[in-house]
Design a protein around this motif. Structure first.
Motif, PDB file in Angstrom:
ATOM      1  N   ARG A  21       1.054  -1.141   0.002  1.00 34.44           N
ATOM      2  CA  ARG A  21       0.119   0.169  -0.199  1.00 34.44           C
ATOM      3  C   ARG A  21       0.969   1.340   0.124  1.00 34.44           C
ATOM      4  N   ASN A 198      -7.356   8.462   0.965  1.00 32.15           N
ATOM      5  CA  ASN A 198      -6.759   8.353   2.297  1.00 32.15           C
ATOM      6  C   ASN A 198      -7.512   9.147   3.353  1.00 32.15           C
ATOM      7  N   CYS A 422      -5.299  -5.339   7.623  1.00 34.85           N
ATOM      8  CA  CYS A 422      -6.484  -5.687   6.796  1.00 34.85           C
ATOM      9  C   CYS A 422      -7.008  -6.787   7.442  1.00 34.85           C
TER      10      CYS A 422
END
Length: 484
Positions: A21, A198, A422
């Motif tokens: 990411r 974001n 995650c």
């Protein structure tokens, strides 16, 4: 050769390497390292993240400088491949150059970092009043001094040596004022404006991140902060913080500041001086803080923060179950103070976000449901629910290892079983990771977006349209909680 002529280069990895990411914010340690080292050596920066460099382009950039020391700033074990790749290419360019890796990653996993023979030194802990000494010892080949240096891992005659740290950031008497002379903040501002996913900025915001204090005095089960910083908090002087904000506004025309302290309100008088200084400057800034302790808030401080320009404040609640909060997490928060705080936030039109964590050993399925019920009852503007993640050198990791709650082949480097932030990987008699993933995804959607008013507030926080919110919710549900 004079010390000032010796070449030292700070290198920042491109976080999107290896399909990781992206991290579209400047590395806050770089201005600190610049302030420490620029007066004593010929210092340069290769910011592969800001310049979107490939590995080969990064290698060419470093080779063009040909430094004697390469300093790799390493934020998290999540990006370990990128950091060790930097060490490898530095040695390929010049096998005699010294590679020093510092930051959170080597602080919590120094024994692993130093196994990489491309890394000469892994620095544990803070840089203030230490890094200049270490760099000087290396450049002058003062091996005896290096052998006594606290908080350092290295090899000697093929033997791995680790000297534990003997002080923490809270022991530093005066914090270093950042020096942005090597950093191109404009690139990060541009990236943030493009990548609105974001939720830290929008296209009309020129956002900068500021940290005014380091460390946290609390002792939460899952947190690695005390390993990294100890349990003292180090505070920057208000005048230094305000001078940094002056610089950001005047040079980069910043109109939004996000404070990322763990404990910005711990020293209330200091925080009030910073907020009043911003008011006096009449910059008309929008201010945000990512997280703070709810027990430090009351109407007087919220009133001052509103005047200073705060539009959004994050609260770390963690659990909606008192038993879990106090007996398991060890967080000194009384849940009874949250509903009145929510009303104060609404009174002063400050958006509140809140973080909750589920899936901690000792937590029952009913405790988890209680957390969701509490979050819903408070009518917080946006709730984030996280599945407990084991981090190195934490009590949570120790408990999970002792009770065999992690996959057998778990390691912080095994991406097949370590999913970072995650997904979960802790299993107990009360829950499995798959159960938590499904529950979190749908409760997040139900609690945050059940009415038109809630959806409107969520759009304000995320700085997206209702149509974009609809798409975001759909993608997040279908990915079982992984945000797009």
């Amino acid at each position: 050769m004079m010390l000032k002529e010796r070449k030292v280069t700070i290198v920042v990895a491109h976080y999107a390497w290896f399909d990781m990411r992206p991290w579209d914010e400047p590395t806050l340690s770089v201005p600190i390292l610049t302030r420490i080292l620029k007066p004593i050596v010929n210092l340069s920066l290769v910011d592969a993240n800001a310049d979107r460099l490939s590995i080969e382009e990064t290698k060419i950039r470093i080779a063009g400088i040909n430094p004697e020391i390469v300093l790799i700033t390493a934020l998290s074990a999540e990006y370990h491949k990128a950091y060790h790749t930097l060490a490898r290419i530095a040695k390929e360019i010049n096998p005699s150059c010294k590679v020093v890796m510092g930051g959170v990653y080597p602080t919590v996993l120094a024994e692993d970092v130093i196994k990489d023979t491309n890394v000469d030194y892994a620095m544990i802990g803070y840089a203030e009043d230490r890094l200049d000494k270490l760099v000087t010892y290396i450049l002058r080949n003062q091996l005896e001094e290096i052998s006594k240096f606290p908080g350092l891992a290295y090899r000697e005659n093929s033997q791995e040596i680790l000297h534990p740290i003997d002080s923490y950031i809270g022991d530093v008497e005066e914090m270093v004022k950042p020096d942005y002379s090597l950093v191109d903040l404009e690139k990060y501002i541009s990236y943030q404006n493009v990548n609105c996913a974001n939720f830290t900025v929008s296209s009309n915001k020129r956002n900068a991140t500021v940290i005014t204090s380091y460390g946290c005095p609390n002792n939460c089960l899952f947190c690695a902060t005390r390993t990294i910083s100890g349990r003292k908090t180090a505070f920057r002087r208000p005048v230094d913080v305000l001078e940094e904000i002056d610089f950001l506004v005047e040079k980069y025309h910043i109109n939004c500041i996000t404070f990322v302290d763990d404990c910005i309100l711990t020293d209330r008088k200091r925080a009030e001086a910073i907020f009043q200084g911003i008011i006096d400057r009449k910059y008309n800034l929008e201010l945000r803080v990512t997280t703070l302790a709810a027990w430090h808030l009351d109407e007087d401080i919220l009133k001052l923060m509103k005047r200073a320009g705060f539009s959004r404040i994050g609260i770390a609640i963690e659990s909606g179950c008192e038993r879990v909060l106090h007996q398991i997490i060890r967080k000194p928060l009384k849940l009874e103070i949250i509903p009145p705080l929510v009303k104060l936030f609404k009174k002063y039109d400050i958006l509140m976000t809140a973080d909750f964590i589920i899936g901690i050993p000792g937590e029952t399925w009913e405790d988890i449901r209680e957390t969701f019920r509490f979050a819903e009852s408070c009518d917080i503007d946006l709730c984030m629910f996280h599945i407990a993640t084991v981090l190195p050198k934490t009590d949570l990791y120790k408990i999970c290892k002792e009770q065999n709650l992690l996959p057998e082949d778990f390691s912080f480097y095994n991406e097949r079983v370590n999913f970072g932030y995650c997904k979960g990987n802790i299993s107990t008699d009360e829950f499995t990771p798959d159960e938590l993933i499904v529950l979190r995804a749908y409760e997040w959607d139900r609690i945050n977006f059940s009415t038109p008013e809630k959806r409107k507030r969520a759009c304000r926080i995320m700085e997206i349209t209702e149509e974009q919110l609809k798409e975001h919710r759909m993608k997040t549900r279908r990915s079982l909680g992984i945000h797009f």
